[in-house]
Motif scaffolding. Structure first.
Motif, PDB file in Angstrom:
ATOM      1  N   HIS A 108      -8.483  15.283 -40.276  1.00 19.59           N
ATOM      2  CA  HIS A 108      -9.057  16.587 -39.943  1.00 19.59           C
ATOM      3  C   HIS A 108      -7.959  17.537 -39.458  1.00 19.59           C
ATOM      4  N   PRO A 109      -7.913  18.778 -39.965  1.00 20.87           N
ATOM      5  CA  PRO A 109      -6.841  19.704 -39.567  1.00 20.87           C
ATOM      6  C   PRO A 109      -6.815  20.015 -38.080  1.00 20.87           C
ATOM      7  N   ARG A 110      -7.945  19.880 -37.397  1.00 25.50           N
ATOM      8  CA  ARG A 110      -7.968  20.189 -35.972  1.00 25.50           C
ATOM      9  C   ARG A 110      -7.199  19.162 -35.147  1.00 25.50           C
ATOM     10  N   LEU A 111      -6.919  17.979 -35.708  1.00 28.38           N
ATOM     11  CA  LEU A 111      -6.127  17.012 -34.950  1.00 28.38           C
ATOM     12  C   LEU A 111      -4.694  17.500 -34.805  1.00 28.38           C
ATOM     13  N   ALA A 112      -4.174  18.150 -35.838  1.00 32.75           N
ATOM     14  CA  ALA A 112      -2.846  18.745 -35.724  1.00 32.75           C
ATOM     15  C   ALA A 112      -2.840  19.842 -34.657  1.00 32.75           C
ATOM     16  N   GLU A 113      -3.937  20.593 -34.562  1.00 34.95           N
ATOM     17  CA  GLU A 113      -4.039  21.623 -33.524  1.00 34.95           C
ATOM     18  C   GLU A 113      -4.041  20.997 -32.136  1.00 34.95           C
ATOM     19  N   ALA A 114      -4.682  19.840 -31.998  1.00 32.16           N
ATOM     20  CA  ALA A 114      -4.706  19.157 -30.704  1.00 32.16           C
ATOM     21  C   ALA A 114      -3.306  18.676 -30.322  1.00 32.16           C
ATOM     22  N   ARG A 153       3.019  12.146 -41.728  1.00 32.32           N
ATOM     23  CA  ARG A 153       4.006  13.094 -42.273  1.00 32.32           C
ATOM     24  C   ARG A 153       3.368  14.470 -42.487  1.00 32.32           C
ATOM     25  N   ALA A 154       2.119  14.494 -42.947  1.00 27.08           N
ATOM     26  CA  ALA A 154       1.456  15.775 -43.191  1.00 27.08           C
ATOM     27  C   ALA A 154       1.274  16.555 -41.894  1.00 27.08           C
ATOM     28  N   VAL A 155       0.875  15.863 -40.823  1.00 24.22           N
ATOM     29  CA  VAL A 155       0.710  16.533 -39.536  1.00 24.22           C
ATOM     30  C   VAL A 155       2.059  17.012 -39.013  1.00 24.22           C
ATOM     31  N   ALA A 156       3.101  16.207 -39.195  1.00 23.00           N
ATOM     32  CA  ALA A 156       4.440  16.633 -38.779  1.00 23.00           C
ATOM     33  C   ALA A 156       4.852  17.917 -39.497  1.00 23.00           C
ATOM     34  N   GLU A 157       4.535  18.021 -40.782  1.00 27.77           N
ATOM     35  CA  GLU A 157       4.876  19.232 -41.535  1.00 27.77           C
ATOM     36  C   GLU A 157       4.102  20.442 -41.013  1.00 27.77           C
ATOM     37  N   ARG A 158       2.810  20.258 -40.689  1.00 27.68           N
ATOM     38  CA  ARG A 158       2.024  21.367 -40.150  1.00 27.68           C
ATOM     39  C   ARG A 158       2.587  21.839 -38.814  1.00 27.68           C
ATOM     40  N   VAL A 253     -11.092  15.268 -30.018  1.00 31.12           N
ATOM     41  CA  VAL A 253     -11.510  14.269 -31.001  1.00 31.12           C
ATOM     42  C   VAL A 253     -13.030  14.126 -31.025  1.00 31.12           C
ATOM     43  N   THR A 254     -13.683  14.320 -29.876  1.00 33.19           N
ATOM     44  CA  THR A 254     -15.146  14.265 -29.854  1.00 33.19           C
ATOM     45  C   THR A 254     -15.731  15.292 -30.811  1.00 33.19           C
ATOM     46  N   GLU A 255     -15.220  16.508 -30.768  1.00 33.84           N
ATOM     47  CA  GLU A 255     -15.708  17.563 -31.649  1.00 33.84           C
ATOM     48  C   GLU A 255     -15.373  17.269 -33.101  1.00 33.84           C
ATOM     49  N   ILE A 256     -14.197  16.703 -33.333  1.00 33.44           N
ATOM     50  CA  ILE A 256     -13.786  16.370 -34.694  1.00 33.44           C
ATOM     51  C   ILE A 256     -14.725  15.328 -35.297  1.00 33.44           C
ATOM     52  N   ILE A 257     -15.072  14.312 -34.513  1.00 35.69           N
ATOM     53  CA  ILE A 257     -16.004  13.288 -34.999  1.00 35.69           C
ATOM     54  C   ILE A 257     -17.336  13.917 -35.375  1.00 35.69           C
ATOM     55  N   ALA A 258     -17.838  14.797 -34.504  1.00 37.84           N
ATOM     56  CA  ALA A 258     -19.113  15.458 -34.786  1.00 37.84           C
ATOM     57  C   ALA A 258     -19.041  16.301 -36.047  1.00 37.84           C
ATOM     58  N   GLU A 259     -17.944  17.009 -36.219  1.00 35.45           N
ATOM     59  CA  GLU A 259     -17.819  17.856 -37.404  1.00 35.45           C
ATOM     60  C   GLU A 259     -17.748  17.015 -38.673  1.00 35.45           C
TER      61      GLU A 259
END
Length: 271
Positions: A108-114, A153-158, A253-259
């Motif tokens: 989920h892209p929001r994990l990179a934001e976290a 690697r993808a999260v590192a790039e973001r 992560v709670t919100e990410i799971i729900a989404e």
């Protein structure tokens, strides 16, 4: 969310040796139960009870969403979960239930934001300039399934694109570049290391600190495990190092799971 009652099953790796490894999964589940966005909220694990193979028999609701609380796609999502839970694919219909296997949390892209929020808080708290800072994200990696490293690697790039650090590197426990060689990955004077993992477990609490040359039993690392307070700075020749708690503990992560499961949490913009 479907009109029919929906059950959420959050799947974790679990461990017979490190009981704390399942703590984030259980805490996220408890939060979602309190919020009441699902008719049922269950947890299930590969390596501890309740086991994957048993959990669906406990579910009453006709609609089931399974969210792997894992950092990446790989062997567990593609082989272990379908095998242990008797799934035929992304959607399985049996025994009057429609069972949907969702993407894992780490995609989920929001994990990179976290992760970015944690890095920003560290930099602001320690007065670190982006120009002096390197973030090293540590994934598990695997010689069995290349997808295990792709998400790290993808999260590192973001994160590199955000400009929060001059360098963002990825390292691994079971493939190259290995975290034991962290000092060769960067010459930055300030280094932040974060496990791109769901819990601090054995890897986050013992293995990675040991590879960094830190004492896993130190008071700083015990505080990190208990409260999430970054450990450090450790002063090394020509540089300083901070060790952060695994991103899977983050409340986001709670919100990410729900989404991922298709719910909306009160007071958030999660759809």
């Amino acid at each position: 969310m479907a009109d029919r009652p929906v059950a959420l099953v959050i799947v974790g790796h679990g461990s017979a040796k490190a009981p704390d490894s399942s703590r984030p999964t259980r805490e996220h589940a408890e939060t979602l139960r309190r919020l009441g966005r699902f008719a049922e909220v269950h947890v299930a694990f590969w390596k501890e009870e309740p086991f994957l193979k048993d959990i669906l028999a406990r579910v009453v609701s006709p609609e089931v969403r399974i969210v792997p609380n894992l950092a990446c796609k790989g062997y567990i999502t593609s082989e272990v979960i379908p095998r242990e839970m008797g799934l035929a694919g992304p959607v399985t219909e049996r025994d009057g239930k429609r069972i949907v296997l969702c993407d894992p949390v780490g995609t989920h892209p929001r994990l990179a934001e976290a992760v970015a929020a944690c890095l920003r808080a560290l930099a602001e708290g320690e007065g670190l300039a982006a120009s002096e800072l390197c973030l090293i994200l540590v994934g598990h990696g695997s010689g069995r399934n290349p997808e295990s490293a792709i998400q790290t690697r993808a999260v590192a790039e973001r994160l590199a694109a955000t400009g929060l650090a001059a360098e963002v590197r990825s390292a691994f426990l079971e493939q190259e570049p290995h975290i034991r060689d962290w000092a060769r990955l960067t010459a930055a004077p300030a280094v932040a290391v974060m496990p791109f993992m769901i819990s601090n477990g054995l890897h986050g609490a013992e293995d990675i600190p040991a590879f960094l040359g830190l004492d896993p039993g130190s008071p700083e690392l015990r505080r990190l495990a208990a409260a999430g307070t970054p450990a450090g700075p450790y002063r090394l020749p020509g540089r300083r190092l901070w060790y952060l708690r695994a991103i899977g503990h983050d409340p986001a992560v709670t919100e990410i799971i729900a989404e991922l499961a298709g719910a909306k949490l009160p007071g958030t913009n999660v759809i």
